[in-house]
Write a protein that holds these residues in place. Structure first.
Motif, mmCIF file in Angstrom:
data_model
loop_
_atom_site.group_PDB
_atom_site.id
_atom_site.type_symbol
_atom_site.label_atom_id
_atom_site.label_comp_id
_atom_site.label_asym_id
_atom_site.label_seq_id
_atom_site.Cartn_x
_atom_site.Cartn_y
_atom_site.Cartn_z
ATOM 1 N N SER A 252 4.442 -3.803 6.616
ATOM 2 C CA SER A 252 4.411 -2.346 6.782
ATOM 3 C C SER A 252 5.806 -1.731 6.727
ATOM 4 O O SER A 252 6.730 -2.208 7.390
ATOM 5 C CB SER A 252 3.781 -1.986 8.127
ATOM 6 N N TYR A 253 5.921 -0.697 5.945
ATOM 7 C CA TYR A 253 7.155 0.096 5.855
ATOM 8 C C TYR A 253 8.345 -0.659 5.255
ATOM 9 O O TYR A 253 9.449 -0.162 5.256
ATOM 10 C CB TYR A 253 7.530 0.688 7.221
ATOM 11 N N ASN B 41 -1.081 1.242 -1.829
ATOM 12 C CA ASN B 41 -0.934 0.562 -0.540
ATOM 13 C C ASN B 41 -2.041 -0.452 -0.289
ATOM 14 O O ASN B 41 -1.776 -1.613 0.066
ATOM 15 C CB ASN B 41 -0.927 1.628 0.574
#
Lengths: 216, 216
Positions: free
Chosen positions: A56-57, A40
Motif C-alpha cells: 500500500s502506498y 489498483n
DNA sequence: TTATAAAGTTAGAGTATCCTAACATTAAAA
DNA sequence: TTTTAATGTTAGGATACTCTAACTTTATAA
C-alpha cells in the motif's frame, strides 16, 4: 496463463519501470488509459499471482517472474514488428497496431518460426532491443540526439516511441535508422538543431524531435 | 465491431448451417462447448445486432449481414493457414490452432497483405475455399472418397475437418492434397477401401477416413 | 393420443474487467 | 508545522460472458 488484460498491465509496468525498476499506480493508470482504482485492484491480483510486488502506498515493482513474463510479451511484439517489416513489406509506421494484437497470441512455435526466418534479430524496426527467450534484453547505451553537440556526426539507431505521427514525420524527412546525421548547429534558446544528412543540407529538427531520436 | 466471443459464435453458426442454412441451439452448444442457456442468450444478443434471425423454438439462421461477418472471420482464418504453410513453412497439421487466434485480429491491411503475398489463393491448405472480400465462397462440388467405386482414380482435393490427429494420420501415410488415388476394392461389410497411390500399392483406409476425404 | 424424451428457455448467480464517488495517506507548499 | 494538492485505496455498481437448476415447448414413441 495470463489473460490478455493481465499481459497488457505487465507490459506497461515493464516499460514504465525501465530505469529505476519501479512505477506508480498513477503512471500505470495514465499509460493504459485505465482509472486508478481499476489499476489498483489489478495490481493486487497480479501480486497474488507473484508477478508484482505490491505494498500500500508504495511504488510498484515487477517480480522476476513478472519481469520475465512481461519481457516475453514484448519479445513477441518486437519480433512481430520485425517480421511485418522484413518479411511482409510493411512500413515501420504501420506495424505497431498490428503487433499490439499479435503479441497476445499463445503459440510459441509461431514466434520461434518468425525468429528463425528473421535470422534471430537483436532489435526491432524502431531500434528497440528484442528480449531473448529467457527475457534478457541487451540495453545498448544510445545517446539522445538532443544531447549531442554541433560538429558531431552520429548515426540514428532507435526512436524512443513509435507513434504513427512521429514515424510519418521522420519518413517525410527521409529519416530512418542507420542514417548518418551531421549536426551543423544547435539553437540555444529552443534546443532545436540544424542538421545535414543524405541529400538534405540544412534540415531543422525541433528539440522534441531530437529528444526522441537515439544515436550512436 | 464484434467481440472475439461474438465472432466465434458467428463462425460456428456459419460452419454448422452450411447445407440447409440453419442450425439449432443444441448443435451450436455442442460445437462451441458452451452450455445451451449461454448460447441462447448470445443468440438474442446477436439478433439485436441484426446478425442472426432468432425466433423462440425455431432453428437459427444468419442474416446476410451475419453471414458476411462470419465469412470474413473464416477468410482471415484460411488466409492465415495458407500463409503459415506457404510462407512460414509450417505443416498443414500445425496451423489450425494458430489461425484460430490470428483470425480475430482487427487489421484489414494485415490480411490483404497475406492475400497479396500468397497470390490470392482460392483454397486453404486443407482444400477449403477462402471467402472473398465480399464474403462470397466458391463451393466446388467435391465427392466424398467413400462415395466412389472400385476401379475409379481420383485426386484428393480437401479434408472435411482438420483435426490434428487426422492430419497427422494422413501425413503418416503420405496422403496430401493433390495425391492421385486408385480405388482397388471396397469392402462391403465395413465400407473400408484398399487404395494405391504414389509408392504405396495396397493401403487400407477405414470408412471413417474415406468419409473425411473429398476428391474430384 | 397421451406419455416421455429431447431441445429450448428463464431465472439467478459467479468471475473478470471496468467505472464513479468517497475516503485515506503522502508529498508539497505556505 | 499546518494546510493543501496529489496520489492511493475502498466500496459499490455496471457489462460481458459463463454456469446450474428449474421450467416450457416440441418431437418421439408407446
Amino acid at each position: 496463463m495470463n489473460s490478455l488484460t493481465e499481459e497488457n498491465y505487465l507490459k506497461a509496468l515493464f516499460n514504465l519501470s525501465g530505469g529505476k525498476g519501479e512505477a506508480t499506480v498513477n503512471e500505470l493508470s495514465r499509460q493504459l488509459g485505465i482509472k486508478m482504482p481499476t489499476v489498483n485492484s489489478m495490481m493486487k491480483k497480479l501480486a497474488e499471482k507473484k508477478l508484482v510486488l505490491y505494498q500500500s502506498y508504495k511504488p510498484l515493482k515487477l517480480t522476476d517472474k513478472g519481469r520475465k513474463e512481461a519481457a516475453m510479451v514484448i519479445r513477441k511484439h518486437r519480433l512481430t514488428e520485425m517480421f511485418l517489416v522484413e518479411k511482409m513489406g510493411f512500413g515501420w509506421d504501420e506495424v505497431h497496431q498490428i503487433a499490439e494484437q499479435v503479441e497476445h497470441i499463445h503459440a510459441p512455435v509461431f514466434f520461434e518460426k518468425m525468429d528463425l526466418l528473421l535470422g534471430f534479430p537483436k532489435v526491432d524496426p524502431h531500434g528497440s532491443p528484442i528480449p531473448d527467450k529467457n527475457g534478457k534484453m541487451d540495453w545498448v547505451n544510445y545517446r539522445k540526439l538532443s544531447d549531442c553537440n554541433a560538429g558531431e556526426a552520429v548515426i540514428l539507431a532507435a526512436v524512443t516511441h513509435s507513434s504513427d505521427e512521429f514515424l510519418k514525420f521522420l519518413n517525410s524527412r527521409d529519416l530512418g535508422l542507420g542514417v548518418k546525421v551531421k549536426i551543423k548547429s544547435v539553437e540555444i534558446f529552443d534546443g532545436s538543431m540544424i542538421v545535414s544528412y543524405g541529400k538534405r543540407n540544412a534540415e531543422a529538427l525541433s528539440k522534441m524531435v531530437c529528444e526522441n531520436l537515439l544515436v550512436h
